[in-house]
Scaffold this motif. Structure first.
Motif, PDB file in Angstrom:
ATOM      1  N   ALA A  90      37.522  50.406  46.920  1.00  0.00           N
ATOM      2  CA  ALA A  90      36.629  50.700  45.777  1.00  0.00           C
ATOM      3  C   ALA A  90      35.349  49.881  45.849  1.00  0.00           C
ATOM      4  O   ALA A  90      35.381  48.703  46.229  1.00  0.00           O
ATOM      5  CB  ALA A  90      37.370  50.423  44.474  1.00  0.00           C
ATOM      6  N   LYS A  91      34.248  50.553  45.494  1.00  0.00           N
ATOM      7  CA  LYS A  91      32.931  49.959  45.649  1.00  0.00           C
ATOM      8  C   LYS A  91      32.781  48.699  44.797  1.00  0.00           C
ATOM      9  O   LYS A  91      32.223  47.695  45.251  1.00  0.00           O
ATOM     10  CB  LYS A  91      31.884  51.009  45.247  1.00  0.00           C
ATOM     11  N   GLN A  92      33.347  48.771  43.536  1.00  0.00           N
ATOM     12  CA  GLN A  92      33.116  47.649  42.618  1.00  0.00           C
ATOM     13  C   GLN A  92      33.819  46.368  43.053  1.00  0.00           C
ATOM     14  O   GLN A  92      33.507  45.296  42.560  1.00  0.00           O
ATOM     15  CB  GLN A  92      33.532  48.012  41.180  1.00  0.00           C
ATOM     16  N   TYR A  93      34.775  46.492  43.989  1.00  0.00           N
ATOM     17  CA  TYR A  93      35.500  45.278  44.411  1.00  0.00           C
ATOM     18  C   TYR A  93      34.987  44.697  45.731  1.00  0.00           C
ATOM     19  O   TYR A  93      35.494  43.688  46.190  1.00  0.00           O
ATOM     20  CB  TYR A  93      36.997  45.594  44.569  1.00  0.00           C
ATOM     21  N   GLN A  94      33.985  45.364  46.323  1.00  0.00           N
ATOM     22  CA  GLN A  94      33.533  44.920  47.644  1.00  0.00           C
ATOM     23  C   GLN A  94      32.907  43.526  47.614  1.00  0.00           C
ATOM     24  O   GLN A  94      32.874  42.838  48.622  1.00  0.00           O
ATOM     25  CB  GLN A  94      32.543  45.931  48.252  1.00  0.00           C
ATOM     26  N   LYS A  95      32.384  43.134  46.432  1.00  0.00           N
ATOM     27  CA  LYS A  95      31.763  41.805  46.364  1.00  0.00           C
ATOM     28  C   LYS A  95      32.803  40.685  46.377  1.00  0.00           C
ATOM     29  O   LYS A  95      32.474  39.511  46.551  1.00  0.00           O
ATOM     30  CB  LYS A  95      30.876  41.698  45.129  1.00  0.00           C
ATOM     31  N   PHE A  96      34.079  41.052  46.162  1.00  0.00           N
ATOM     32  CA  PHE A  96      35.121  40.012  46.159  1.00  0.00           C
ATOM     33  C   PHE A  96      35.707  39.827  47.560  1.00  0.00           C
ATOM     34  O   PHE A  96      35.972  40.797  48.265  1.00  0.00           O
ATOM     35  CB  PHE A  96      36.245  40.396  45.176  1.00  0.00           C
ATOM     36  N   ASP A  97      35.915  38.557  47.893  1.00  0.00           N
ATOM     37  CA  ASP A  97      36.465  38.255  49.215  1.00  0.00           C
ATOM     38  C   ASP A  97      37.981  38.322  49.220  1.00  0.00           C
ATOM     39  O   ASP A  97      38.596  38.521  50.260  1.00  0.00           O
ATOM     40  CB  ASP A  97      36.040  36.854  49.657  1.00  0.00           C
ATOM     41  N   ALA A  98      38.568  38.089  48.060  1.00  0.00           N
ATOM     42  CA  ALA A  98      40.033  38.083  48.025  1.00  0.00           C
ATOM     43  C   ALA A  98      40.522  38.509  46.644  1.00  0.00           C
ATOM     44  O   ALA A  98      39.803  38.391  45.648  1.00  0.00           O
ATOM     45  CB  ALA A  98      40.558  36.700  48.356  1.00  0.00           C
ATOM     46  N   LEU A  99      41.729  39.020  46.645  1.00  0.00           N
ATOM     47  CA  LEU A  99      42.373  39.414  45.388  1.00  0.00           C
ATOM     48  C   LEU A  99      43.605  38.530  45.202  1.00  0.00           C
ATOM     49  O   LEU A  99      44.507  38.512  46.048  1.00  0.00           O
ATOM     50  CB  LEU A  99      42.792  40.893  45.484  1.00  0.00           C
ATOM     51  N   LEU A 100      43.614  37.771  44.093  1.00  0.00           N
ATOM     52  CA  LEU A 100      44.788  36.945  43.798  1.00  0.00           C
ATOM     53  C   LEU A 100      45.629  37.712  42.798  1.00  0.00           C
ATOM     54  O   LEU A 100      45.169  38.005  41.681  1.00  0.00           O
ATOM     55  CB  LEU A 100      44.332  35.598  43.231  1.00  0.00           C
ATOM     56  N   GLU A 101      46.818  38.067  43.220  1.00  0.00           N
ATOM     57  CA  GLU A 101      47.661  38.920  42.368  1.00  0.00           C
ATOM     58  C   GLU A 101      48.700  38.049  41.664  1.00  0.00           C
ATOM     59  O   GLU A 101      49.534  37.406  42.305  1.00  0.00           O
ATOM     60  CB  GLU A 101      48.352  39.959  43.258  1.00  0.00           C
ATOM     61  N   ILE A 102      48.589  38.010  40.346  1.00  0.00           N
ATOM     62  CA  ILE A 102      49.554  37.236  39.550  1.00  0.00           C
ATOM     63  C   ILE A 102      50.434  38.253  38.835  1.00  0.00           C
ATOM     64  O   ILE A 102      49.997  38.880  37.866  1.00  0.00           O
ATOM     65  CB  ILE A 102      48.823  36.350  38.511  1.00  0.00           C
ATOM     66  N   ASN A 103      51.597  38.494  39.359  1.00  0.00           N
ATOM     67  CA  ASN A 103      52.428  39.493  38.678  1.00  0.00           C
ATOM     68  C   ASN A 103      53.197  38.859  37.524  1.00  0.00           C
ATOM     69  O   ASN A 103      53.257  37.627  37.401  1.00  0.00           O
ATOM     70  CB  ASN A 103      53.345  40.210  39.687  1.00  0.00           C
ATOM     71  N   GLU A 104      53.798  39.687  36.736  1.00  0.00           N
ATOM     72  CA  GLU A 104      54.412  39.191  35.503  1.00  0.00           C
ATOM     73  C   GLU A 104      55.630  38.292  35.756  1.00  0.00           C
ATOM     74  O   GLU A 104      56.023  37.522  34.908  1.00  0.00           O
ATOM     75  CB  GLU A 104      54.783  40.344  34.551  1.00  0.00           C
ATOM     76  N   LYS A 105      56.166  38.390  36.988  1.00  0.00           N
ATOM     77  CA  LYS A 105      57.362  37.571  37.278  1.00  0.00           C
ATOM     78  C   LYS A 105      57.010  36.251  37.962  1.00  0.00           C
ATOM     79  O   LYS A 105      57.891  35.544  38.446  1.00  0.00           O
ATOM     80  CB  LYS A 105      58.309  38.356  38.192  1.00  0.00           C
TER      81      LYS A 105
END
Lengths: 444, 307
Positions: A90-105
């Motif tokens: 997705a275009k809007q996320y290209q500026k981010f270098d990484a995605l930190l995923e904090i799931n509910e568990k």
């Protein structure tokens, strides 16, 4: 055997006195050290500022992460859950270098994921991990305990932050440890090729200047062949020792001198150091002290040099005999010094194939072909090195010894076959080598 | 000393030696003669255990020849080489040690030979600095350094200048006097027959003849004599009658000749001298014995013509 040893000593003396030996002893380690330096330097020059998007659909972090702003990392929070595919494209996320995923568990399984576009340096990884861990500790303490945060930190368990490549989430191509084995295997084959060609040239030169017949008046052809292979092999061994010592000294020098200058936190740009980091806790001091890139860490901390080197020598020596006898057989069967090149090609092909099999094993360690390559004598020296560095499964170390055993038996068989070709071919002059000659000589 | 019994060897379909037998006695110089490709080098290689025969055995002093006997043999092959970047001394050390000598022994013996050949200053020279003839001398020294009881020299004089040929010949005669056995192989029969006690002729993989040179010559002499004289050729011819035949003549000058005369019938050398004395100014006369080359051609040619 005594005569083989006399021949080996003469050969060794000639090799050690040759200018090419001295040149290779100096240039080889220099090239490798330059390459290592470049890899170190490149690692140190990796992206210094990161934009990290935190996907926290359960709002566990409550839109906060570090108590004060980290100059090298910008965190942003996303409201909902983000698919990795979506983040990747997705275009809007290209500026981010990484995605930190904090799931509910996360609070129960203590695992968070970071999907990156370009692999972060070890320093950056530790920083993200540290800051995530700290924030989650605060959340844990406030929600589930009556401890103060400092009391909690005494008994806490670390959060596992798993870093994954957004383009390769299953992490198939990152086999850093395996690369070490591949490097060892490549060195084995580089030496086998260089010194195998030396055997070939030396034998065909003795043939063309006819000293071989004088020698054959004193020793048997097989003794002569063995003496040559052993003598040149000892020279190869000496050269390898020189390489090891020089590269070892070079690495030590880099670590003690160049290396801290390049990567030590105290030499970094002041902007990169937040107030938080300046007030380091002991844990954080550890992170900054280890601000090496991954390759540096690998070289200095993760390689079991002693174990690898022991097996390296074993496979190097036996593999050298395997290929060395083939080079000797080709050298003896040539009609002139320039002849026989066509028979070197399949041998070079075998050597390259062995290197490829190492690379293949690196990427597909569990495949059937990797198992086959592991036992094939002409590929095993490099494949075993890769496997060794990746680590054998518990209870599977017999595979290593089985491969070694097969290599020893095959080397003896090849030595015997090559001896027959050598004995029959060494006094044939001025002919064109054909495959049928080789088969006939083996049969005789 | 060396018994060669029924040796046969073939390479692919080509027969190199066909049931060859001979005996070499202790203390003799034995010539192995024959044209190129006859099988001499193959036989020498078989003696030296370099190649294995298809059939036959070789006995060395009664024992079946084995690798352990090689230290008693000095072998100088026809196609000989040296390591160009090694010095004369290091070469001698290398080859001497391969033949069972210690370093000290090699150095002592090398001193002796370098001094004998008056080449002491060559010791530290690299082989590449030496001329071909000089290198061949070094090769010869390396071959005899360990004082072998059997010396095998394949085409020993090829490449040597006449002075060095004489030097080597004298050396071989001295070695023979010391009880050493020497095998000389050559396609140039004239070069070796003068110093050989016995010879074997090999042709097209087969032994043609073996024996003492003098015996072989006696058996095959053609009752011819050579007369060297001053005077007129016409007077010489006129003096002869039908009992003699002029086979060949060599003009040495205006009035100087050597003429080969064959006896006919029961005529003897005495009869020839009787008719010539007073007619010409005779300077020398001798019996013409066939050379090994002539014997060889005699033995081989009729066979080839009939084939």
């Amino acid at each position: 055997m005594k005569n083989s040893w006399i021949i080996a000593l003469r050969e060794l003396k000639e090799r050690l006195g040759a200018r090419s030996f001295l040149v290779m002893s100096a240039i080889g380690p220099l090239i490798i050290l330059c390459l290592i330096y470049v890899l170190f330097a490149m690692g140190g020059q990796s992206k210094q500022h990161w934009n990290v998007l935190i996907a926290d659909p359960a709002n566990i972090m409550e839109g906060k992460i570090a108590s004060s702003k980290d100059a090298s990392i910008d965190y942003s929070f996303a409201d909902g859950y983000i698919e990795t595919k979506e983040f990747e494209q997705a275009k809007q996320y290209q500026k981010f270098d990484a995605l930190l995923e904090i799931n509910e568990k996360v609070l129960s399984n203590k695992t968070a994921f970071v999907f990156f576009r370009e692999k972060p340096s070890m320093r950056m990884q530790k920083r993200i991990q540290y800051q995530t861990e700290r924030r989650l500790e605060e959340v844990l303490v406030s929600q589930f305990t009556r401890f103060s945060i400092s009391e909690f930190r005494k008994i806490k368990q670390p959060i596992n932050v798993s870093f994954k490549n957004i383009y390769d989430p299953n992490d198939e191509s990152s086999k850093m440890d395996g690369w070490v084995g591949f490097f060892y295997g490549t060195i084995i084959f580089l030496f086998i090729f260089l010194f195998g060609m030396t055997i070939l040239r030396s034998i065909s030169r003795e043939k063309s200047n006819r000293i071989v017949e004088v020698l054959l008046g004193c020793v048997s052809p097989k003794q002569l062949m063995l003496g040559k292979i052993v003598g040149i092999g000892i020279a190869a061994f000496f050269q390898f020792l020189i390489w090891t010592i020089l590269i070892g000294l070079g690495l030590f020098f880099m670590r003690e001198n160049l290396f801290p200058d390049l990567f030590d936190a105290s030499n970094m740009n002041a902007q990169q150091l937040t107030k938080d980091i300046l007030n380091q806790t002991s844990q954080e001091q550890m992170f900054t002290a280890r601000e090496y890139n991954e390759f540096v860490q690998l070289v200095y901390e993760r390689i079991n040099f002693l174990g690898m080197t022991t097996y390296f020598f074993l496979f190097f020596i036996i593999g050298y005999f395997f290929y060395g006898s083939l080079f000797a057989a080709i050298g003896a069967s040539t009609g002139s010094e320039s002849d026989g090149q066509q028979f070197v090609l399949p041998l070079i092909f075998m050597l390259f194939f062995a290197l490829y099999s190492g690379y293949f094993t690196l990427n597909n360690p569990e495949s059937t072909m990797a198992t086959v390559f592991h036992y094939l004598p002409f590929t095993s020296p490099v494949v075993v090195m890769v496997k060794l560095s990746q680590g054998y499964k518990i209870g599977h170390s017999y595979e290593l010894f089985l491969s070694l055993f097969i290599l020893i038996i095959s080397s003896l068989a090849v030595l015997n076959l090559a001896g027959r070709i050598y004995s029959n071919g060494i006094l044939q002059f001025g002919h064109r080598v054909r495959l049928k000659h080789l088969f006939r000589w083996i049969k005789n | 000393m060396l018994e060669i019994q029924n040796i046969s060897k073939s390479f692919n379909q080509k027969i190199a030696l066909d049931d060859v037998s001979m005996t070499i006695n202790k203390g003799e110089i034995f010539g192995m003669l024959g044209p190129n490709g006859a099988g001499k080098t193959t036989l020498i290689r078989i003696i030296n255990k370099i190649i294995v025969p298809n059939k036959g055995v070789i006995r060395f002093n009664g024992d079946i020849m084995s690798q352990k006997h090689l230290s008693n043999i000095g072998y100088l092959p026809e196609e000989r080489g040296l390591y160009k970047n090694m010095t004369v001394e290091s070469h001698a050390l290398f080859l001497g040690q391969l033949r069972g000598l210690t370093k000290v022994d090699v150095k002592q013996k090398l001193d002796y030979w370098l001094e004998k050949f008056k080449i002491q200053n060559w010791r530290d020279k690299r082989i590449e600095e030496l001329s071909k003839g000089m290198a061949q001398k070094v090769q010869f020294i390396c071959t005899i350094l360990h004082e072998p009881s059997l010396l095998i020299l394949d085409e020993p004089f090829s490449g040597f200048d006449p002075i060095n040929i004489e030097l080597i010949k004298q050396e071989l005669i001295e070695m023979k006097a010391k009880g050493k056995t020497i095998i000389l192989s050559s396609h140039n029969m004239e070069s070796v027959e003068a110093i050989c006690d016995r010879v074997v002729l090999i042709h097209e993989s087969k032994k043609i003849i073996e024996g003492k040179i003098s015996t072989l010559q006696e058996e095959r002499k053609k009752n011819e004599y050579a007369i060297k004289f001053r005077g007129s050729m016409i007077a010489f011819v006129n003096a002869l009658w039908t009992g003699f035949e002029i086979v060949d003549k060599e003009i040495l000058g205006d009035d100087k000749f050597i003429v080969r005369v064959k006896m006919r019938g029961d005529n003897k050398f005495d009869d020839l001298l009787k008719v010539l004395i007073g007619q010409i100014n005779m300077e020398a006369a001798w019996e013409v014995l066939p050379s090994m080359q002539e014997i060889f051609i005699d033995l081989v040619q009729p066979k080839e013509i009939s084939e």
